[in-house]
Scaffold this motif. Structure first.
Motif, PDB file in Angstrom:
ATOM      1  N   GLY A  32      60.718  49.676  47.236  1.00 15.58           N
ATOM      2  CA  GLY A  32      60.153  50.188  45.815  1.00 15.58           C
ATOM      3  C   GLY A  32      58.934  49.011  45.145  1.00 15.58           C
ATOM      4  N   ARG A  33      59.537  48.124  45.077  1.00 10.39           N
ATOM      5  CA  ARG A  33      58.493  46.919  44.672  1.00 10.39           C
ATOM      6  C   ARG A  33      57.333  46.698  45.336  1.00 10.39           C
ATOM      7  NH1 ARG A  33      63.786  44.346  44.042  1.00 10.39           N
ATOM      8  NH2 ARG A  33      64.453  44.628  41.945  1.00 10.39           N
ATOM      9  N   LEU A  34      57.579  46.700  46.697  1.00 15.83           N
ATOM     10  CA  LEU A  34      56.188  46.694  47.590  1.00 15.83           C
ATOM     11  C   LEU A  34      55.161  48.050  47.167  1.00 15.83           C
ATOM     12  CD1 LEU A  34      54.438  45.639  49.823  1.00 15.83           C
ATOM     13  CD2 LEU A  34      55.928  47.213  51.496  1.00 15.83           C
ATOM     14  N   LEU A  35      55.836  49.151  46.938  1.00 14.60           N
ATOM     15  CA  LEU A  35      55.346  50.410  46.838  1.00 14.60           C
ATOM     16  C   LEU A  35      54.514  50.219  45.374  1.00 14.60           C
ATOM     17  CD1 LEU A  35      57.506  53.433  47.530  1.00 14.60           C
ATOM     18  CD2 LEU A  35      55.561  52.786  48.879  1.00 14.60           C
ATOM     19  N   ALA A  36      55.279  49.635  44.595  1.00 17.57           N
ATOM     20  CA  ALA A  36      54.782  49.397  43.132  1.00 17.57           C
ATOM     21  C   ALA A  36      53.396  48.212  43.087  1.00 17.57           C
ATOM     22  CB  ALA A  36      55.671  48.950  42.203  1.00 17.57           C
ATOM     23  N   ALA A  37      53.633  47.171  44.091  1.00 23.61           N
ATOM     24  CA  ALA A  37      52.540  46.259  44.294  1.00 23.61           C
ATOM     25  C   ALA A  37      51.353  47.044  44.749  1.00 23.61           C
ATOM     26  CB  ALA A  37      52.912  45.028  44.836  1.00 23.61           C
ATOM     27  N   LEU A  38      51.389  47.661  45.840  1.00 25.51           N
ATOM     28  CA  LEU A  38      50.431  48.219  46.551  1.00 25.51           C
ATOM     29  C   LEU A  38      49.838  49.439  45.560  1.00 25.51           C
ATOM     30  CD1 LEU A  38      52.001  49.037  50.064  1.00 25.51           C
ATOM     31  CD2 LEU A  38      50.189  47.458  49.295  1.00 25.51           C
ATOM     32  N   ALA A  39      50.582  50.202  44.951  1.00 27.02           N
ATOM     33  CA  ALA A  39      49.948  51.113  43.899  1.00 27.02           C
ATOM     34  C   ALA A  39      49.282  50.448  42.976  1.00 27.02           C
ATOM     35  CB  ALA A  39      51.172  51.944  43.073  1.00 27.02           C
ATOM     36  N   ALA A  40      49.444  49.408  42.439  1.00 28.89           N
ATOM     37  CA  ALA A  40      48.526  48.394  41.575  1.00 28.89           C
ATOM     38  C   ALA A  40      47.117  48.380  41.997  1.00 28.89           C
ATOM     39  CB  ALA A  40      49.429  47.331  41.245  1.00 28.89           C
ATOM     40  N   SER A  41      47.053  48.044  43.477  1.00 28.97           N
ATOM     41  CA  SER A  41      45.689  48.071  44.118  1.00 28.97           C
ATOM     42  C   SER A  41      45.061  49.187  44.267  1.00 28.97           C
ATOM     43  CB  SER A  41      46.169  47.281  45.248  1.00 28.97           C
ATOM     44  OG  SER A  41      46.444  48.145  46.604  1.00 28.97           O
ATOM     45  N   GLY A  56      60.810  57.029  45.266  1.00 26.69           N
ATOM     46  CA  GLY A  56      59.635  56.542  45.551  1.00 26.69           C
ATOM     47  C   GLY A  56      58.486  56.620  44.758  1.00 26.69           C
ATOM     48  N   SER A  57      58.371  57.932  44.116  1.00 31.86           N
ATOM     49  CA  SER A  57      57.584  58.277  43.180  1.00 31.86           C
ATOM     50  C   SER A  57      57.622  57.270  41.629  1.00 31.86           C
ATOM     51  CB  SER A  57      57.504  59.738  42.947  1.00 31.86           C
ATOM     52  OG  SER A  57      57.100  60.257  44.087  1.00 31.86           O
ATOM     53  N   ALA A  58      58.830  57.273  41.485  1.00 29.13           N
ATOM     54  CA  ALA A  58      59.049  56.386  40.180  1.00 29.13           C
ATOM     55  C   ALA A  58      58.587  54.907  40.435  1.00 29.13           C
ATOM     56  CB  ALA A  58      60.586  56.459  40.032  1.00 29.13           C
ATOM     57  N   TRP A  59      58.734  54.207  41.680  1.00 28.54           N
ATOM     58  CA  TRP A  59      58.292  53.218  42.060  1.00 28.54           C
ATOM     59  C   TRP A  59      56.793  53.019  41.931  1.00 28.54           C
ATOM     60  CZ3 TRP A  59      60.467  48.768  41.530  1.00 28.54           C
ATOM     61  CH2 TRP A  59      61.868  48.534  41.708  1.00 28.54           C
ATOM     62  N   LEU A  60      56.284  54.045  42.612  1.00 21.54           N
ATOM     63  CA  LEU A  60      54.689  54.237  42.732  1.00 21.54           C
ATOM     64  C   LEU A  60      54.305  54.364  41.286  1.00 21.54           C
ATOM     65  CD1 LEU A  60      54.081  56.805  45.488  1.00 21.54           C
ATOM     66  CD2 LEU A  60      53.363  54.350  45.489  1.00 21.54           C
ATOM     67  N   SER A  61      54.601  55.206  40.374  1.00 22.76           N
ATOM     68  CA  SER A  61      54.346  55.129  39.313  1.00 22.76           C
ATOM     69  C   SER A  61      54.553  54.059  38.222  1.00 22.76           C
ATOM     70  CB  SER A  61      55.271  56.351  38.209  1.00 22.76           C
ATOM     71  OG  SER A  61      54.817  56.586  37.184  1.00 22.76           O
ATOM     72  N   SER A  62      55.387  53.084  38.581  1.00 20.03           N
ATOM     73  CA  SER A  62      55.579  51.880  37.757  1.00 20.03           C
ATOM     74  C   SER A  62      54.515  50.927  37.883  1.00 20.03           C
ATOM     75  CB  SER A  62      57.149  51.379  38.180  1.00 20.03           C
ATOM     76  OG  SER A  62      56.878  50.684  39.379  1.00 20.03           O
ATOM     77  N   GLY A  63      53.911  50.879  39.251  1.00 15.08           N
ATOM     78  CA  GLY A  63      52.723  50.135  39.469  1.00 15.08           C
ATOM     79  C   GLY A  63      51.217  50.514  39.418  1.00 15.08           C
ATOM     80  N   ALA A  64      51.251  51.872  39.195  1.00 18.12           N
ATOM     81  CA  ALA A  64      49.969  52.563  39.336  1.00 18.12           C
ATOM     82  C   ALA A  64      49.091  52.414  38.429  1.00 18.12           C
ATOM     83  CB  ALA A  64      50.006  54.092  39.269  1.00 18.12           C
ATOM     84  N   ARG A  65      47.817  52.181  38.763  1.00 23.17           N
ATOM     85  CA  ARG A  65      46.674  51.829  37.450  1.00 23.17           C
ATOM     86  C   ARG A  65      46.521  52.924  36.852  1.00 23.17           C
ATOM     87  NH1 ARG A  65      41.649  49.430  40.915  1.00 23.17           N
ATOM     88  NH2 ARG A  65      42.575  47.378  41.570  1.00 23.17           N
TER      89      ARG A  65
END
Length: 187
Positions: A32-41, A56-65
């Motif tokens: 999840g933390r990896l997904l958040a970091a990748l989503a931020a990019s 998974g979607s919650a993790w993506l959302s937590s990092g998304a731009r």
């Protein structure tokens, strides 16, 4: 039960739903933390194939731009409805009831999280869903120290295919002693 302090509130809500529904194999915190970091990019549209309870979607959302959109598909309509309720106030996430192919209409994706082994076998279709430079994250592999990758005495053909396909630059990443994932970037 209170949420663990080390996860975002939305992730904690999806983990609660996972426990209520009896899912014991939701997305690990490391993944999840990896997904958040990748989503931020990433910009554009991000997707998860295999929503489950939405971890998974919650993790993506937590990092998304800001401005990034996340779409996720869940084949079980009742579960999709429960997850939709969890994400009702989250502007950047759309939960779709249907199998993973329902997300084809939202492609191309800048990031694609695949958490369903059978879907990973469809490398040609998944490759076409990614934009150039798009990243696929494939979860739930058992680490293998040999080549070709051997699991339970057999070659892991899915992993071998993703790691050798000329359309991708790919790497296996150990996230825990008993778990790894693949990161594949579309050339």
């Amino acid at each position: 039960m209170s949420a663990p302090a080390d996860v975002p509130a939305l992730v904690a809500s999806t983990l609660d739903l996972s426990r209520q529904r009896g899912f014991i194999t939701s997305t690990r915190h490391e993944t999840g933390r990896l997904l958040a970091a990748l989503a931020a990019s990433r910009e554009g549209t991000l997707a998860e194939l295999g929503t489950g309870c939405g971890v998974g979607s919650a993790w993506l959302s937590s990092g998304a731009r800001k401005g990034a959109r996340i779409v996720t598909a869940e084949v079980d309509p009742a579960l999709a409805e429960e997850v939709q309720k969890l994400f009702a106030d989250v502007e950047n996430v759309d939960v779709v009831a249907g199998d993973w192919t329902t997300l084809e209409q939202y492609a191309p994706f800048s990031l694609l999280f695949v958490d369903v082994r059978e879907v990973m076998e469809s490398i040609d279709v998944l490759a076409d869903l990614l934009e150039t430079g798009g990243i696929a994250v494939l979860d739930d592999f058992e680490p293998s120290t040999s080549w070709p990758p051997i699991v339970d005495g057999q070659v892991d053909g899915v992993r071998e295919q993703w790691l050798t396909d000329d359309r991708f630059t790919a790497v296996e990443m150990l996230i825990d002693p008993d778990a790894s994932l693949l990161i594949a970037t579309r050339r």
